[in-house]
Design a protein around this motif. Structure first.
Motif, mmCIF file in Angstrom:
data_model
loop_
_atom_site.group_PDB
_atom_site.id
_atom_site.type_symbol
_atom_site.label_atom_id
_atom_site.label_comp_id
_atom_site.label_asym_id
_atom_site.label_seq_id
_atom_site.Cartn_x
_atom_site.Cartn_y
_atom_site.Cartn_z
ATOM 1 N N ALA A 1 0.931 -1.163 -0.047
ATOM 2 C CA ALA A 1 -0.057 -0.073 0.090
ATOM 3 C C ALA A 1 0.696 1.318 0.054
ATOM 4 O O ALA A 1 0.761 1.943 1.073
ATOM 5 C CB ALA A 1 -0.980 -0.003 1.121
ATOM 6 N N ARG B 1 -0.583 4.882 -4.108
ATOM 7 C CA ARG B 1 -1.531 3.863 -4.693
ATOM 8 C C ARG B 1 -2.815 4.583 -4.790
ATOM 9 O O ARG B 1 -3.321 5.158 -4.088
ATOM 10 C CB ARG B 1 -1.317 2.705 -3.855
ATOM 11 C CG ARG B 1 -2.495 1.848 -4.159
ATOM 12 C CD ARG B 1 -2.154 0.572 -3.115
ATOM 13 N NE ARG B 1 -3.493 -0.349 -3.249
ATOM 14 C CZ ARG B 1 -3.685 -1.569 -2.340
ATOM 15 N NH1 ARG B 1 -2.542 -1.920 -1.763
ATOM 16 N NH2 ARG B 1 -4.564 -2.429 -2.404
ATOM 17 N N ALA C 1 -8.341 -0.257 -1.783
ATOM 18 C CA ALA C 1 -7.920 -0.914 -0.413
ATOM 19 C C ALA C 1 -8.178 -2.296 -0.148
ATOM 20 O O ALA C 1 -9.238 -2.695 0.740
ATOM 21 C CB ALA C 1 -8.372 -0.157 0.724
#
Length: 277
Positions: A203, A207, A212
């Motif tokens: 992550a 990004r 997520a």
């Protein structure tokens, strides 16, 4: 720089000797600015976000440069939507080529049939009533039982753009098995996906914050929203390679996208596989 693993050399991708990379750049620019090409109204576009024409044109470039699609190919577009990729391909595929698009959204198939086929009669579109929680919740056909209405070895090139990103693992396997059945020897399958390699799992700050992903149980799927699990689906790194090997397709290219926060020439990850003769 794009992270690309070329597992075998990509062959010369143009059927015509005069159709070189500079000509492709010219063609893409021409498609972007062509006001006479069909384009749906903004409120009727149901395939993702972003500029309809710009994204379609971008993928024309990826299909040629990374996938190796050729102007005379017999092409199957699984998940043809409302013609976002088909419209640019009308300017690349030759009159002797054949394009078929299939999609579970009847309205998209109808728009394509009414706005593309009358001008480009080698472009055809079929509605396939496969169930999908988002796009066709009342569909009569389960995704795991997918069977498309075409003869074996009917196509030289098949692509699935933003399809595997909305399917569970068992349905992806069904689609890939069907693609293998429909590909002629030497034919290619081009797929986009979200692959959760180490970088994607870390992550990075840059990004895409919408993605997520969290692993679903023991995997291989990763989900963004468990209340709408097919809104975005990612997969363990190696899932696709194992699937292709099991079904009997050879991976020739794996190119990772910039959704994970690293520079790349495309957003989603891209895999290109080949059916051996």
């Amino acid at each position: 720089m794009t992270a690309v693993t070329a597992l075998k050399p990509v062959p010369e991708v143009f059927a015509r000797p005069d159709f070189d990379d500079r000509r492709l750049d010219w063609l893409m620019e021409s498609v972007r600015g062509n006001k006479f090409l069909p384009e749906p109204t903004i409120d009727s576009i149901f395939v993702g976000d972003g500029d309809y024409r710009a994204i379609g044109t971008e993928f024309l470039g990826h299909l040629v440069r990374l996938g190796g699609i050729q102007p005379n190919d017999r092409v199957l577009d699984i998940g043809s939507g409302i013609g976002r990729i088909a419209v640019p391909l009308t300017q690349y595929l030759s009159p002797g080529a054949a394009y078929w698009g299939v999609d579970p959204v009847a309205e998209g198939v109808a728009w394509c049939s009414q706005n593309i086929t009358p001008v480009y009669d080698n472009f055809r579109f079929d509605h396939i009533d496969v169930a999908h929680h988002i796009y066709n919740p009342k569909g009569a056909i389960k995704g795991e039982a997918l069977r498309l209405p075409y003869e074996p070895a009917s196509f030289d090139f098949i692509f699935m753009i933003s399809v595997a990103t909305h399917l569970p693992p068992l349905e992806i396997a069904a689609y890939v098995r069907e693609a293998k059945r429909l590909l002629a020897p030497g034919g290619r399958l081009f797929i986009t996906a979200f692959i959760l390699d180490e970088t994607a799992q870390s992550a990075l700050p840059q990004r895409d914050p919408r993605l997520a992903f969290k692993r679903e149980g023991e995997g291989p799927a990763w989900l963004v929203d468990r209340t709408a699990p097919l809104s975005a689906v990612g997969f363990d790194d190696g899932f696709f390679e194992r699937l292709f090997r099991h079904i009997g397709l050879s991976v020739c290219l794996k190119s990772l996208g910039h959704w994970r926060g690293q520079p790349a020439a495309h957003y989603q990850d891209i895999l290109v596989v080949e059916k051996k003769g």
